[in-house]
Design a protein around this motif. Sequence first.
Motif: not given
Lengths: 263, 284
Positions: A61, B173-177, B193, B188-189, A109-110, A96, A58, A103, B169-171, A107, B185
């Motif tokens: 990025l 990241e969690s989509a990338y993860a 948002y 959808d995010v 998602f919306p 991934r 990660i 985390f 950023p962590v949001l 987190t 990303v």
Amino acid sequence: MRTNSMIMEVKDFSFTYAGASAPSLKRINLPIEKNKITALIGPSGCGKSTLLRSMNRIHDLYPGNTYEGEIRLYDHREEIENILNIKKENDFIRLRQAVGMIFQKPTPFPMSIYDNVAYGLKLAGIKNKGEIEGRVEKALQDAAIWEETKDRLRESAMGLSGGQQQRLCIARAVALKPDVLLFDEPTSALDPISTGAIEELIAELKKDVSVVIVTHNMQQASRLSNYTAFMYLGDLIEYGETDKIFLNPSVKLTEDYITGRFG
Amino acid sequence: MGGKLFKNFSFLSATLSFFILIGIFAVLFQYAQAALHEFGIDFLYSESWEVDEDDEGGLFGGWIPIVGTLLSTLIAMAIAIPLAMGIAIFLTEIAHEKLVKPVSVAIELLAAIPSIIYGMWGLFYFAPIVQSTVGGDGVGLLTAGIVLAIMIIPFMAAITRDAMNTVPPVLKESAYAMGATTFEVVKDVVMPYAKGGIIGSIILALGRALGETMAVAFLIGSVMSIPSRITDPTTSIPVLLANNFAEAQDLEISAMYYLALILFVVSFALISLAKFYFFGRKTV
């Protein structure tokens, strides 16, 4: 013998952040045992999160970080792969989805609760609605949040409590049937009751996945994990079975940290 | 003592803006009375704009400038929205750190250029290009729409970028993860948002495009006719007002106040809507 029981293996791994002069991780060697929980402990800035975040790349990025050594992933086909060699986007996606991550803060998602869990499945290219539905339900059950959410799957995930959101995030990761789940201080933003629920859940999860957890909470490490690695200033000081590390550490520094003399 | 004085002064300052708003509305409404009585609601879809020289009256209708305003704004929005979104996405998700700063500054500077400069540039440089590529007279609906788009893009891109920068950023990241690509990303995010801020920026830009006078006056052709092709010249509410106000008398003046009232109400409604979205974003 040991190789067969490993799911991942960090070998001589060094990591330097973009623009930093000194490496944040120095020649780390760490096995990650299959279907076990491995805890990474150490004071702030010791590199435990950096190591964890290397294990699903990660870090990539953000450009400019450099690393050496190997992080091997022994996937279910028993193929060995050095994940540090991954360059193509498709391979990153595959990595991934095999190595999930949770985390510090929840987190969600919306989108709706259901879509949060279905999201990864859709990314993985699963189109069959029935299959997605089944796996969403299974994942929510596995993450012990099905009972609370089954009547409100179409509602926004933002409406859940912090603890529920974190379990939703775990469900979301579990739905992909990963080989490894990386937890980056997953309970640091949660109250004690939610923390208890998450810990129980992680202990339950190791039947199906291998877990690596970074934690500041020593009790959490000793309660949860089978193996513990103690890190300090970018070095891996000691690794071993959790009982041994906590009851009879062989390095003085480990003992000092565990007994609360610093950190 | 001083505290009380200061309190009263700031209270007065704060309420002043409110009274100015009411005052402007009241004046527009009062001056438009003659036209309101004479033409009523028919004003909205009457095409005529003819001064009767003898009795200082005439037959006035707002249809052409209203259509011209709406069409030029529509063209501007159709061009500006995708480009502004692209700029904002590039700046927040794709561009290298070193590129973000200069591009951001350039965009903010573009937003600060006075509109008459856009108008002159549009008339002397851009209109001939439009003429040679799609035909027409150079000036017209399309030219005005494109230059309007160029004017509102920086503004829209800057606000959208700010909204997208609020995504934790962590949001992302969690989509990338989970194996999401940058495109996924963003789609959808980031976009969901930042939805409130993005819609707000679009509406604010829309309000600006509706009311833009100078640049459009240079480029739309200022002809009182309904355009039959996209390159035809027409007029818009602010352009008509700016061009005719100096010479108009009596009923024509009142008709212009009527048009101004329409523009005021529409702009006010749009900005209120934008504020509502911004406000809504904060409470989520």
